[in-house]
Scaffold this motif. Structure first.
Motif, short mmCIF file in Angstrom:
data_model
loop_
_atom_site.label_atom_id
_atom_site.label_comp_id
_atom_site.label_asym_id
_atom_site.label_seq_id
_atom_site.Cartn_x
_atom_site.Cartn_y
_atom_site.Cartn_z
N PRO A 126 0.78 -1.28 0.01
CA PRO A 126 0.05 -0.02 0.08
C PRO A 126 0.83 1.16 -0.10
O PRO A 126 0.24 2.31 -0.18
CB PRO A 126 -0.70 -0.07 1.43
CG PRO A 126 -0.11 -1.10 2.24
CD PRO A 126 0.59 -2.09 1.28
N GLN A 127 2.24 1.00 0.48
CA GLN A 127 3.10 2.34 0.40
C GLN A 127 4.13 2.01 -0.38
O GLN A 127 4.67 0.76 -0.33
CB GLN A 127 3.42 2.61 1.83
CG GLN A 127 2.20 2.83 2.76
CD GLN A 127 1.69 4.14 2.29
OE1 GLN A 127 2.17 5.11 1.77
NE2 GLN A 127 0.38 4.50 2.84
N PRO A 128 4.93 3.02 -1.04
CA PRO A 128 6.14 2.66 -2.02
C PRO A 128 7.24 2.30 -0.80
O PRO A 128 7.36 2.76 0.03
CB PRO A 128 6.48 4.02 -2.54
CG PRO A 128 5.72 5.03 -1.79
CD PRO A 128 4.56 4.24 -1.31
N LEU A 129 8.12 1.49 -1.48
CA LEU A 129 9.27 1.15 -0.72
C LEU A 129 10.39 2.10 -0.61
O LEU A 129 10.69 2.83 -1.65
CB LEU A 129 9.98 -0.34 -1.34
CG LEU A 129 9.13 -1.54 -1.13
CD1 LEU A 129 10.10 -2.75 -1.94
CD2 LEU A 129 8.67 -1.89 0.18
N SER A 130 10.82 2.52 0.28
CA SER A 130 11.46 3.88 0.31
C SER A 130 12.98 3.59 -0.24
O SER A 130 13.57 4.44 -0.92
CB SER A 130 11.85 4.37 1.71
OG SER A 130 12.34 3.15 2.94
N GLU A 131 13.49 2.21 -0.04
CA GLU A 131 14.62 1.91 -0.70
C GLU A 131 14.57 0.48 -0.86
O GLU A 131 14.20 -0.26 -0.23
CB GLU A 131 15.88 2.58 0.18
CG GLU A 131 15.96 2.00 1.51
CD GLU A 131 17.15 2.61 2.20
OE1 GLU A 131 17.83 3.57 1.91
OE2 GLU A 131 17.11 2.43 3.66
N ALA A 132 15.94 0.03 -1.61
CA ALA A 132 16.12 -1.50 -1.39
C ALA A 132 16.87 -1.95 -0.53
O ALA A 132 17.70 -1.30 0.09
CB ALA A 132 16.63 -1.91 -2.91
N PRO A 133 16.56 -3.05 0.03
CA PRO A 133 17.64 -3.72 1.31
C PRO A 133 18.83 -3.67 0.71
O PRO A 133 19.43 -3.66 -0.46
CB PRO A 133 16.86 -5.22 1.54
CG PRO A 133 15.69 -5.20 0.70
CD PRO A 133 15.90 -4.38 -0.37
N PRO A 134 19.92 -3.70 1.59
CA PRO A 134 21.33 -3.79 1.29
C PRO A 134 21.69 -5.25 0.65
O PRO A 134 21.30 -6.36 0.77
CB PRO A 134 22.04 -3.99 2.75
CG PRO A 134 21.17 -3.29 3.62
CD PRO A 134 19.58 -3.63 3.21
#
Length: 201
Positions: free
Chosen positions: A154-162
């Motif tokens: 429901p929300q965009p992912l803020s960043e990709a995991p390491p």
């Protein structure tokens, strides 16, 4: 098909235009046709040699799409018994011999699974259940080198995991969808093309 149920269509591959029933179950919201078409355009239409996991199968729309496009094996996880029976009936009707269905809690199953067993893990947990972060964390170890995780939320992912890169993302109404790739980091081309990847053995 039972009263109160409807259907979604497989949008590509060997079973293109085949229908999958969608039971009237709380929280069941199949990935829309346009989003599935976009995802498999991003991935390429031929998934030959890929091992895929549809972790919150529901109607099976994502998993059947992968199998329709030639994936070597597709595992669908679903904890609702009625939905499991519906998935089994669809697999039998389509003679989907590369597809396996298991009744299980997806996060528990992923937490216990052997690492790097899949080229593609697809995560579409119940929209309002707050499971997206825990599902993604459980899925990360399961993906082979150069593999992918697809996430709807429901929300965009803020960043990709390491150790991962955000290859592409999009939005359709209230749904944000993301394709993450393992192991490339800054090696992505500026136009977003997928880099060459290893085919599963």
């Amino acid at each position: 098909m039972k009263a109160g149920a409807h259907a979604v269509r497989i949008v590509g591959g060997r079973w293109k235009r085949s229908k999958l029933p969608v039971a009237d179950r709380p929280g069941l919201r199949p990935t829309p046709d346009r989003v599935r078409e976009t995802l498999f355009n991003w991935l390429g239409q031929d998934l030959s040699g890929w091992r895929c996991l549809d972790a919150f199968a529901g109607s099976g729309a994502l998993g059947f799409e992968a199998a329709s496009r030639g994936a070597t094996s597709v595992l669908l996880l679903e904890r609702d018994g009625e939905l499991v029976r519906s998935l089994q009936a669809s697999a039998l009707r389509l003679r989907a011999d590369t597809l396996r269905i298991e009744r299980a809690d997806a996060i528990t199953w992923m937490a216990r699974a052997a690492p790097q067993g899949f080229e593609l893990v697809m995560l579409d947990p119940p929209f309002d259940a707050g499971l997206h972060a825990s599902a993604l964390a459980a899925a990360l170890p399961l993906v082979a080198d150069d593999g992918f995780i697809y996430v709807e939320s429901p929300q965009p992912l803020s960043e990709a995991p390491p150790g991962w890169a955000m290859h592409r993302h999009g939005r359709a109404g209230a749904v944000h969808f993301h394709l993450l790739c393992r192991g490339h980091g800054d090696d992505y081309t500026a136009d977003g093309d997928l880099p060459p990847r290893r085919t599963a053995p």
